[in-house]
Design an enzyme around this catalytic site. Structure first.
Site, PDB file in Angstrom:
ATOM      1  N   ALA A 190       9.244  -4.448   4.850  1.00 23.60           N
ATOM      2  CA  ALA A 190       8.905  -4.233   6.260  1.00 23.60           C
ATOM      3  C   ALA A 190       8.577  -5.553   6.953  1.00 23.60           C
ATOM      4  O   ALA A 190       8.400  -5.596   8.164  1.00 23.60           O
ATOM      5  CB  ALA A 190       7.714  -3.279   6.367  1.00 23.60           C
ATOM      6  N   ASP A 196      11.194  -3.792  -3.265  1.00 24.62           N
ATOM      7  CA  ASP A 196      10.177  -3.926  -2.227  1.00 24.62           C
ATOM      8  C   ASP A 196       9.344  -5.181  -2.517  1.00 24.62           C
ATOM      9  O   ASP A 196       9.390  -5.730  -3.624  1.00 24.62           O
ATOM     10  CB  ASP A 196       9.301  -2.668  -2.253  1.00 24.62           C
ATOM     11  N   ASP A 201       6.779   1.006  -3.906  1.00 24.95           N
ATOM     12  CA  ASP A 201       5.442   1.563  -4.139  1.00 24.95           C
ATOM     13  C   ASP A 201       4.898   2.392  -2.985  1.00 24.95           C
ATOM     14  O   ASP A 201       3.780   2.891  -3.074  1.00 24.95           O
ATOM     15  CB  ASP A 201       4.449   0.421  -4.404  1.00 24.95           C
TER      16      ASP A 201
END
Length: 274
Positions: A44, A9, A221
């Site tokens: 994202a 991420d 996370d």
């Protein structure tokens, strides 16, 4: 089992609280890649908010954007080109826009399509704040006209105060279908097609690499990382992750402000390669 690929991420994991990659974390990633283990960013964010990080790290891996709705890899010309795309239906997009505009007028809405970030007001507080974080400029657009032109929407981002975002999340979960809805932080609500996920996108890359899920490590996370933490042979949560996210991980490393990513690479990947 030996780790043969790492999927990480970005915000809250690769980047510290100042939205920076620390020199020690960068060095660990470069050691990982030099040892022959691909390091893939899973986020994202839109492509423009990731390519600059790839360049900073000097890596050429595929990238997973919009939490799995768009996957890109470098083509023969050296450009990042889509190899997988999942967009929201126009019907649900219109429904979500109407709910937010009618009932949550102070919530900022962004639409994302490939490498375009579309907003109705480029000077909105939330938009300018996000702009400073991702170092990408939005484009002002008429959402209705945009959808009339049959454009694809990979993600809707709603930004606002935490109470409104929490209320909006519940409203959308009650009144929409076929969409995935989650908070990426207390003030951000991310919406994608329900068939898009980080784990599904990782599987697409694994097939191209000839690897199995048991041979990879994932690090994250937040709530949108749960599916990839569960999917991987080794799932690592950051110390700054919510407790619920940590429950899905095989191990918990240090926080993003204490080079947690570096530490788990050294623990599970770099040392095993030396």
């Amino acid at each position: 089992m030996k780790i043969k690929a790492v999927f990480s991420d970005v915000d809250g994991t690769l980047l510290n609280s100042d939205h920076q990659i620390t020199p020690l974390t960068k060095q660990a990633i470069q050691k990982t890649v030099k040892s022959g283990v691909p390091f893939v960013l899973v986020t994202a964010r839109m492509p423009g908010g990731v390519v600059s990080l790839q360049e900073e790290l000097a890596i050429h891996s595929p990238i997973i954007c919009y939490s799995g709705a768009l996957v890109l890899e470098e083509n023969s010309e050296g450009n990042m080109a889509p190899i997988h795309s999942t967009s929201l239906s126009h019907q649900e997009t219109r429904k979500i826009l109407k709910i937010v505009n009618d009932r949550y007028p102070t919530v900022s809405i962004s639409l994302y399509s490939y490498n375009e970030w579309l907003v109705s007001d480029t000077r909105n507080y939330w938009v300018t704040q996000e702009q400073e974080i991702v170092h990408t400029d939005p484009r002002k657009a008429d959402f209705a006209a945009y959808l009339e032109n049959n454009q694809q929407t990979h993600k809707i981002l709603c930004m606002g105060n935490s109470l409104e975002i929490t209320d909006l999340e519940q409203t959308l979960k009650n009144e929409t279908t076929g969409v995935s809805i989650y908070k990426s932080k207390e003030t951000y609500l991310e919406i994608m097609d329900s068939s898009a996920s980080k784990s599904q996108a990782i599987q697409i890359i694994l097939e191209r690499l000839g690897l199995s899920r048991e041979e990879i490590m994932t690090i994250g996370d937040n709530f949108n990382d749960i599916d990839m933490l569960s999917f991987a042979g080794l799932g690592i949560a950051m110390a700054n992750a919510p407790d619920e996210v940590k429950r899905y991980a095989d191990d918990v490393t240090l926080s993003n402000d204490k080079d947690g990513l570096k530490h788990c690479l050294e623990k599970y990947v770099i040392t095993s390669e030396q």
